[in-house]
Design a protein around this motif. Structure first.
Motif, PDB file in Angstrom:
ATOM      1  N   ARG A  92       0.959  -1.110  -0.083  1.00 50.20           N
ATOM      2  CA  ARG A  92      -0.318  -0.037  -0.132  1.00 50.20           C
ATOM      3  C   ARG A  92       0.974   1.297  -0.075  1.00 50.20           C
ATOM      4  O   ARG A  92       0.566   2.388  -1.106  1.00 50.20           O
ATOM      5  N   ASP A  93       2.022   1.053   0.549  1.00 57.69           N
ATOM      6  CA  ASP A  93       2.670   2.754   0.926  1.00 57.69           C
ATOM      7  C   ASP A  93       3.556   2.606  -0.748  1.00 57.69           C
ATOM      8  O   ASP A  93       3.368   4.108  -0.504  1.00 57.69           O
ATOM      9  N   TYR A  94       4.461   1.370  -0.495  1.00 55.03           N
ATOM     10  CA  TYR A  94       4.896   2.067  -2.078  1.00 55.03           C
ATOM     11  C   TYR A  94       4.348   1.737  -3.775  1.00 55.03           C
ATOM     12  O   TYR A  94       5.146   1.788  -4.198  1.00 55.03           O
ATOM     13  N   GLU A  95       3.394   0.852  -2.951  1.00 53.05           N
ATOM     14  CA  GLU A  95       3.168   0.402  -4.680  1.00 53.05           C
ATOM     15  C   GLU A  95       4.508  -0.235  -5.802  1.00 53.05           C
ATOM     16  O   GLU A  95       3.816   0.263  -7.114  1.00 53.05           O
ATOM     17  N   PRO A  96       4.841  -0.736  -5.327  1.00 53.50           N
ATOM     18  CA  PRO A  96       5.774  -1.176  -6.496  1.00 53.50           C
ATOM     19  C   PRO A  96       5.550  -2.145  -7.055  1.00 53.50           C
ATOM     20  O   PRO A  96       4.419  -2.672  -7.729  1.00 53.50           O
ATOM     21  N   ASP A  97       6.627  -1.624  -8.309  1.00 48.36           N
ATOM     22  CA  ASP A  97       6.241  -2.388  -9.743  1.00 48.36           C
ATOM     23  C   ASP A  97       6.965  -3.858  -9.772  1.00 48.36           C
ATOM     24  O   ASP A  97       6.997  -4.790  -9.811  1.00 48.36           O
ATOM     25  N   LEU A  98       8.039  -4.146  -8.814  1.00 48.69           N
ATOM     26  CA  LEU A  98       9.068  -4.837  -8.704  1.00 48.69           C
ATOM     27  C   LEU A  98       9.874  -5.116  -7.084  1.00 48.69           C
ATOM     28  O   LEU A  98       9.699  -4.013  -7.021  1.00 48.69           O
ATOM     29  N   ALA A  99       9.801  -5.670  -7.017  1.00 41.96           N
ATOM     30  CA  ALA A  99      10.534  -6.434  -5.201  1.00 41.96           C
ATOM     31  C   ALA A  99      11.866  -7.317  -5.787  1.00 41.96           C
ATOM     32  O   ALA A  99      11.455  -8.343  -6.680  1.00 41.96           O
ATOM     33  N   ILE A 100      12.753  -7.169  -4.893  1.00 44.67           N
ATOM     34  CA  ILE A 100      13.815  -7.892  -4.796  1.00 44.67           C
ATOM     35  C   ILE A 100      14.532  -8.118  -3.667  1.00 44.67           C
ATOM     36  O   ILE A 100      13.955  -7.524  -2.288  1.00 44.67           O
ATOM     37  N   SER A 101      14.729  -9.187  -3.712  1.00 43.30           N
ATOM     38  CA  SER A 101      15.500 -10.578  -2.519  1.00 43.30           C
ATOM     39  C   SER A 101      17.042 -10.055  -2.948  1.00 43.30           C
ATOM     40  O   SER A 101      16.971 -11.220  -3.792  1.00 43.30           O
ATOM     41  N   VAL A 102      17.538  -9.677  -1.834  1.00 39.19           N
ATOM     42  CA  VAL A 102      19.401 -10.178  -1.783  1.00 39.19           C
ATOM     43  C   VAL A 102      19.180 -10.809  -0.638  1.00 39.19           C
ATOM     44  O   VAL A 102      20.085 -10.647   0.401  1.00 39.19           O
ATOM     45  N   HIS A 103      18.601 -11.344   0.737  1.00 35.97           N
ATOM     46  CA  HIS A 103      18.703 -11.683   1.949  1.00 35.97           C
ATOM     47  C   HIS A 103      18.091 -13.292   1.680  1.00 35.97           C
ATOM     48  O   HIS A 103      16.490 -13.073   1.245  1.00 35.97           O
ATOM     49  N   PHE A 123       2.437 -11.371  -0.804  1.00 35.04           N
ATOM     50  CA  PHE A 123       1.854 -10.402  -1.566  1.00 35.04           C
ATOM     51  C   PHE A 123       1.091 -11.074  -3.097  1.00 35.04           C
ATOM     52  O   PHE A 123       0.223 -10.020  -3.453  1.00 35.04           O
ATOM     53  N   ARG A 124       1.336 -12.137  -3.392  1.00 31.95           N
ATOM     54  CA  ARG A 124       0.358 -12.590  -3.930  1.00 31.95           C
ATOM     55  C   ARG A 124      -1.029 -13.096  -3.428  1.00 31.95           C
ATOM     56  O   ARG A 124      -1.991 -13.358  -3.956  1.00 31.95           O
ATOM     57  N   ASP A 125      -0.946 -13.732  -2.545  1.00 33.77           N
ATOM     58  CA  ASP A 125      -2.524 -13.453  -1.756  1.00 33.77           C
ATOM     59  C   ASP A 125      -2.831 -12.249  -1.529  1.00 33.77           C
ATOM     60  O   ASP A 125      -3.878 -11.863  -1.463  1.00 33.77           O
ATOM     61  N   GLY A 126      -1.681 -11.243  -1.472  1.00 39.36           N
ATOM     62  CA  GLY A 126      -2.670  -9.597  -1.137  1.00 39.36           C
ATOM     63  C   GLY A 126      -2.966  -9.016  -2.575  1.00 39.36           C
ATOM     64  O   GLY A 126      -3.281  -8.052  -2.683  1.00 39.36           O
ATOM     65  N   GLY A 127      -2.838  -9.973  -3.274  1.00 36.59           N
ATOM     66  CA  GLY A 127      -3.288  -9.135  -5.161  1.00 36.59           C
ATOM     67  C   GLY A 127      -2.562  -9.010  -5.276  1.00 36.59           C
ATOM     68  O   GLY A 127      -2.414  -8.094  -7.116  1.00 36.59           O
ATOM     69  N   TRP A 128      -0.964  -8.723  -4.938  1.00 36.82           N
ATOM     70  CA  TRP A 128       0.230  -8.083  -6.000  1.00 36.82           C
ATOM     71  C   TRP A 128       0.487  -8.634  -6.862  1.00 36.82           C
ATOM     72  O   TRP A 128       0.408 -10.271  -7.247  1.00 36.82           O
ATOM     73  N   GLY A 129       0.805  -7.473  -8.124  1.00 37.71           N
ATOM     74  CA  GLY A 129       0.605  -8.413  -9.720  1.00 37.71           C
ATOM     75  C   GLY A 129       2.100  -8.361 -10.010  1.00 37.71           C
ATOM     76  O   GLY A 129       2.304  -8.196 -10.787  1.00 37.71           O
ATOM     77  N   GLY A 130       3.354  -7.524  -9.518  1.00 44.18           N
ATOM     78  CA  GLY A 130       4.319  -7.356  -9.514  1.00 44.18           C
ATOM     79  C   GLY A 130       5.499  -8.418  -9.521  1.00 44.18           C
ATOM     80  O   GLY A 130       4.583  -9.654  -9.887  1.00 44.18           O
ATOM     81  N   PHE A 131       6.402  -8.103 -10.349  1.00 46.95           N
ATOM     82  CA  PHE A 131       7.409  -8.954 -10.819  1.00 46.95           C
ATOM     83  C   PHE A 131       8.804  -9.395  -9.489  1.00 46.95           C
ATOM     84  O   PHE A 131       8.823  -8.574  -9.043  1.00 46.95           O
ATOM     85  N   PHE A 132       8.997 -10.430  -9.172  1.00 44.65           N
ATOM     86  CA  PHE A 132       9.652 -10.651  -7.656  1.00 44.65           C
ATOM     87  C   PHE A 132      11.046 -11.511  -8.252  1.00 44.65           C
ATOM     88  O   PHE A 132      11.201 -12.148  -8.391  1.00 44.65           O
ATOM     89  N   ALA A 133      12.229 -11.277  -7.768  1.00 40.16           N
ATOM     90  CA  ALA A 133      13.126 -11.505  -7.965  1.00 40.16           C
ATOM     91  C   ALA A 133      13.848 -11.521  -7.084  1.00 40.16           C
ATOM     92  O   ALA A 133      13.633 -10.848  -6.280  1.00 40.16           O
ATOM     93  N   THR A 134      14.485 -13.056  -7.404  1.00 37.68           N
ATOM     94  CA  THR A 134      15.815 -13.341  -6.042  1.00 37.68           C
ATOM     95  C   THR A 134      17.162 -12.854  -6.277  1.00 37.68           C
ATOM     96  O   THR A 134      17.023 -13.112  -7.298  1.00 37.68           O
TER      97      THR A 134
END
Length: 372
Positions: A101-112, A123-134
């Motif tokens: 809600r706060d950031y409305e990200p198009d893309l999420a990246i994990s480096v941890h 995120f998926r359960d919450g309806g977010w449709g962005g791209f998630f990468a590790t």
């Protein structure tokens, strides 16, 4: 700025933040002014007292490495990870949904390693449709928690990490071998003497850089004393990071050789460019920064578990050596200093293995795959 990305990282050690900063730098380089990139400390999403757990990393690996090794090996079991992530999912759900809600990200990246399974599911359960990468920031003995088949892409730094990703069930089409993301500032120097001159160092002296990551971890103090007592024909640069106690102890030493002591600095790239050898614990970020600059690595310590394989990685690829005691450090340095050709071979091997543009290649592919 119309596009937004969040990068999950942690300040337990300096490597995760460095990788996150390298990726942000790549966004700024490839699409200047178009991306708003936010760093999210994964531990900050947890309720008290779990939100303090990131601070336990340095004391645990320093004073009770056996405990860290036990926990690391335990976390290599899928049943244990399922239990841990199942426990923390409801505890972090509201905080993660608030991020959307706060950031409305198009893309999420994990480096941890701990910010893959739970964020993707929530995120998926919450309806977010962005791209998630590790983006995996361990080299060889990579924790199982890094690898979740539900991510959209998984970037790995080594063939060994790629094999782990595939064994964990990530589809081969989602796994990309691109190297380790380091800042674009880490490049081989055009003139090492000029770099030393800018740092006010002796321009012709063989230069050793001794460091232990952002937290100043490892056997820095006894190794520094051994080099000093041996009166090696070198100038010694020591980075203590955030470890103020270590810095004060080193400043009280009666130095027989030229020595500079630094705390937490933002010009490690320059110090590496000025150096002929980097002495460090086997942290993946520092190893890759050194070989990207083209400097041989002498490993003096490692964290049991995720850094164990890094020792073999350095030795097997002829990027340097491992010296488990201060006496062995001195012996290896004496051998290297008497054989300049050996140092040149390691420098050439480092340049062959490193990918200075890894962060750019990762972000370029992210933008392509995410269709942004």
């Amino acid at each position: 700025m119309g596009k937004k990305a969040i990068i999950f990282m942690a300040d337990s050690g300096g490597g995760h933040r460095s990788a996150a900063q390298a990726l942000k730098e790549a966004f700024d380089f490839l699409q200047p002014g178009e991306w708003e990139v936010h760093f999210i400390d994964v531990f900050s999403l947890l309720p008290f007292p779990f939100n303090k757990s990131g601070g336990s990393y340095r004391p645990m690996v320093t004073y009770t490495p056996w405990l860290w090794s036990f926990l690391w090996n335990l976390a290599q079991n899928r049943w244990f990870l399922d239990f841990v992530f199942g426990f923390f999912t409801p505890l972090t759900r509201n905080a993660l949904l608030k991020l959307i809600r706060d950031y409305e990200p198009d893309l999420a990246i994990s480096v941890h390693q701990f910010s893959n399974v739970v964020p993707v599911k929530v995120f998926r359960d919450g309806g977010w449709g962005g791209f998630f990468a590790t983006v995996v920031t361990d080299l060889v003995t990579t924790p199982l928690a890094w690898f979740y088949p539900g991510v959209d892409a998984c970037f790995v730094p080594t063939p060994e990490a790629r094999e782990m990703a595939l064994k964990a069930g990530i589809h081969p089409d989602k796994v990309y071998l691109k190297g380790f993301p380091v800042s674009l500032r880490f490049q081989p120097p055009e003139d090492k003497g000029e770099v030393r001159k800018a740092l006010r160092l002796e321009e012709e002296a063989t230069t050793l850089l001794l460091m232990g990551g952002g937290e100043g971890m490892g056997k820095i103090f006894p190794v520094a004393l051994a080099i000093n007592e041996a009166s090696l024909p070198v100038q010694l640069l020591i980075v203590t990071g955030r470890n103020q106690g270590l810095r004060r102890a080193l400043e009280r030493v009666n130095w027989k050789i030229p020595c500079r002591i630094y705390g937490f600095v933002d010009f490690v790239h320059s110090l590496m460019q000025a150096s002929d050898v980097v002495l460090t614990k086997a942290g993946p970020g520092t190893i890759y920064e050194a070989i990207t600059v083209g400097v041989p690595v002498l490993l003096i310590d490692f964290v049991p578990g995720q850094e164990t394989g890094n020792v073999d990685f350095v030795v097997r690829n002829k990027l340097g050596a491992f010296a488990p005691s201060p006496e062995k450090v001195v012996a290896v340095l004496e051998e290297w200093l008497s054989a300049p050709a050996l140092l040149d071979e390691m420098k050439a091997q480092a340049r062959k293995l490193a990918n200075p543009k890894a962060s750019l290649e990762i972000v370029s592919l992210l933008l392509e795959k995410a269709i942004l």
